[in-house]
Scaffold this motif. Structure first.
Motif, short mmCIF file in Angstrom:
data_model
loop_
_atom_site.label_atom_id
_atom_site.label_comp_id
_atom_site.label_asym_id
_atom_site.label_seq_id
_atom_site.Cartn_x
_atom_site.Cartn_y
_atom_site.Cartn_z
N ASP A 1 0.82 -1.22 0.00
CA ASP A 1 0.00 0.00 0.00
C ASP A 1 0.86 1.27 0.00
OD1 ASP A 1 -2.23 -1.65 0.12
OD2 ASP A 1 -2.39 -1.52 2.30
N MET B 1 -1.92 1.30 7.14
CA MET B 1 -1.44 0.05 6.55
C MET B 1 -1.04 -0.92 7.68
SD MET B 1 1.52 -1.91 5.99
CE MET B 1 2.92 -0.81 6.08
N HIS C 1 0.54 -4.98 8.07
CA HIS C 1 1.09 -6.11 7.33
C HIS C 1 1.86 -6.99 8.31
CE1 HIS C 1 2.58 -8.38 3.92
NE2 HIS C 1 3.82 -8.25 4.34
#
Length: 577
Positions: free
Chosen positions: A50, A493, A495
């Motif tokens: 992203d 974001m 992750h």
């Protein structure tokens, strides 16, 4: 069956495989790299999520002043990464404050996040151990837990356990004191090849190694090392697999710490064991009599000063501009056209010729994938050494040794923030040692291009107590957001990654593979063949050692006149006095 398509086949396209391939190809060898995944780099890889760049786990590149990675880059890299000084390590307290990580006796005495009484005990123990290590006493067989004084509070034990986890991958009951001291820059890592020895290897000169001297291309000793593996274990690093030898080594190591001094490795033992203190102390004094007295008063005073003022090994550490991927990219760009890299090509079988079941003169001649057989004079395996028994027949004793290699699973979580946050306004990384321990920080503080304009990328590694790391992903994010509640609303974001950061955890009892194997022309390299440092630096240590072993065995073929670049690049700015 003979085929000269390749001189070398390297199994694995992680950083160990790439560094091995680069060095061997520079000497004119035709090299094939077989990588099971769709992309090379392994844990030395960065990618975009992203719009935010994340590394494969947080990284700090150690030993950038004269260590193994600079040695390889100076001789074999055509282009090199740029590095920023890594900065400091900080402790993140439960009230979200940051304080610099203690690295010496003075720091521990003033470290307010531990109880005063514990600080006094720790300072005494640390000072004693640092002095002994400076005199050459080896603590490799003493665990951190066994070296701690009695009566420490839970938060102090958590502190010791957390740093053990991130130094070795295992708890303080399995992490050696020597590993902690080396990681903190207090003790030297095991001796590396000298500059002269290394340059002799690069330039094609003679090189003697500890496993049998100068082989000069004569495979007599080389055959003995492999052809009768069990009978030659005492001449091999692989004697770790012999339980009797290992027990004797453990006994000797246990006696390397004086049980009557503050760094008592038996303080947590049972009552029976403590009754043997006098006898064990006498043995310790006898064994270490020649090391108890420093060479001169100047060296003794220097050791004392170091225990009080040591600042850690941070000045030798750095972070690569562009992320950890920059190291992988530079290695690939430096490779000549004689290197072929095949991705999505899992090595299934190592092809051999000669005796059966590891007996006789067995040699590796190639590798088979699902699609094809490839042949070469030399095979180098840089994947998990513990996976070798699945690829070819090996002596039982060697297989048993490989089973003793311990692995640690790491969970890394990355967050992308929509602004630069004051919580991460520092250069370096932080450690949280209570609740769910983590290590990490903001990589975009080194290089703003790793996050969108005005944003910030931060990553944190957790080592779950249980192996089911996937079940702990939610807990990891919750730990961050509970500790730093103001950042959650700025997260744009998320992750997560589950990795094995090292192919072998450095423990008191865990095994490591030797670079030589019982099979002729088959070698292993990677982070499960060397106990020094961590990550990319440990991989580089193993590749330097690999080159030494190949040279000594007459297996480092030179098919051009390349003798190294002989650069002496400064990878970090000079240390300010």
């Amino acid at each position: 069956m003979q085929n000269d398509d390749y001189d070398v086949i390297v199994i694995g396209g992680g950083i160990s495989g790439l560094l091995s391939s680069l060095a061997l190809s520079k000497h004119g060898n035709r090299v094939l790299v077989l990588e099971k995944d769709d992309i090379v780099g392994g844990n030395c890889r960065s990618y975009s999520v992203d719009g935010f760049t994340v590394d494969t786990g947080p990284h700090a590149i150690t030993a950038l002043r004269g260590g193994p990675l600079p040695m390889l880059m100076d001789q074999y890299f055509d282009t090199v990464p740029s590095f920023c000084p890594y900065g400091n390590y900080y402790i993140r307290s439960q009230d979200a404050q940051l304080v610099r990580c203690p690295t010496n006796v003075r720091d521990f005495l003033t470290f307010d996040y531990l109880p005063v009484a514990d600080r006094m005990r720790l300072a005494k123990t640390i000072g004693s151990v640092m002095l002994k290590i400076s005199r050459g006493i080896d603590y490799s067989g003493v665990s951190v837990y066994d070296c701690l004084p009695d009566g420490l509070k839970p938060e102090t034990l958590a502190f010791a356990d957390t740093f053990s986890l991130f130094m070795s991958g295992c708890s303080m009951k399995e992490t050696s004191v020597q590993r902690m001291a080396a990681g903190a820059g207090v003790a030297k890592e095991k001796d590396m090849l000298t500059t002269e020895e290394y340059l002799a290897i690069v330039n094609g000169g003679d090189h003697d190694d500890e496993h049998g001297g100068d082989h000069d291309g004569d495979h007599g000793d080389y055959d003995n090392n492999r052809g009768d593996y069990d009978n030659n274990r005492n001449d091999h690093d692989n004697n770790r697999g012999d339980s009797a030898a290992r027990a004797e080594k453990k006994k000797q190591t246990d006696e390397s710490a004086d049980p009557n001094e503050s760094a008592d490795p038996d303080e947590h033992a049972d009552h029976d064991k403590k009754s043997k203190t006098k006898k064990k102390s006498d043995s310790w004094r006898k064994r270490n009599a020649d090391r108890k007295t420093p060479e001169n008063s100047e060296s003794f005073l220097k050791a004392i000063r170091k225990t009080m003022t040591h600042k850690g090994g941070f000045s030798t550490q750095g972070y690569p501009i562009g992320g950890i991927q920059a190291i992988t990219d530079c290695a690939i760009k430096s490779m000549p056209s004689s290197v072929d890299i095949l991705t999505g090509a899992r090595a299934q079988t190592i092809l051999t010729d000669g005796g059966k079941d590891g007996s006789g003169d067995v040699k590796a001649i190639g590798v088979e994938t699902a699609d094809k057989e490839y042949y070469a004079d030399l095979v180098i395996h840089t994947g998990f050494a513990s996976a070798l028994p699945n690829m070819l027949e090996l002596p039982v004793s060697y297989v048993d040794m490989l089973k003793g290699i311990k692995h640690t699973v790491s969970l890394s979580v990355w967050i992308g923030l929509d602004e630069k946050r004051p919580e991460f306004d520092y250069i370096g990384s932080e450690v949280q040692f209570e609740e769910m321990p983590y290590w990490g920080g903001s990589i975009s503080n080194y290089d703003s291009s790793l996050a969108p304009d005005g944003c910030q990328t931060a990553g944190f590694a957790f080592i779950p107590r249980q192996q089911d790391a996937k079940a702990k992903i939610g807990d990891a994010y919750n730990e961050l957001f509970t500790l730093l509640p103001d950042i959650e609303k700025h997260v744009v974001m998320r992750h997560d990654q589950i990795t094995v950061p090292e192919k072998a955890a450095i423990t008191v009892s865990g095994e490591f593979a030797d670079i030589r194997t019982p099979i002729r022309n088959l070698y292993v390299a990677g982070t499960d063949t060397d106990k020094r440092s961590m990550g990319v630096t440990r991989a580089a240590y193993s590749v330097v050692e690999l080159l030494g072993k190949l040279q000594a065995d007459g297996c480092l073929k030179r098919q051009n006149d390349f003798k190294g670049h002989n650069f002496s690049r400064p990878y970090l700015p000079p240390i300010k006095s």
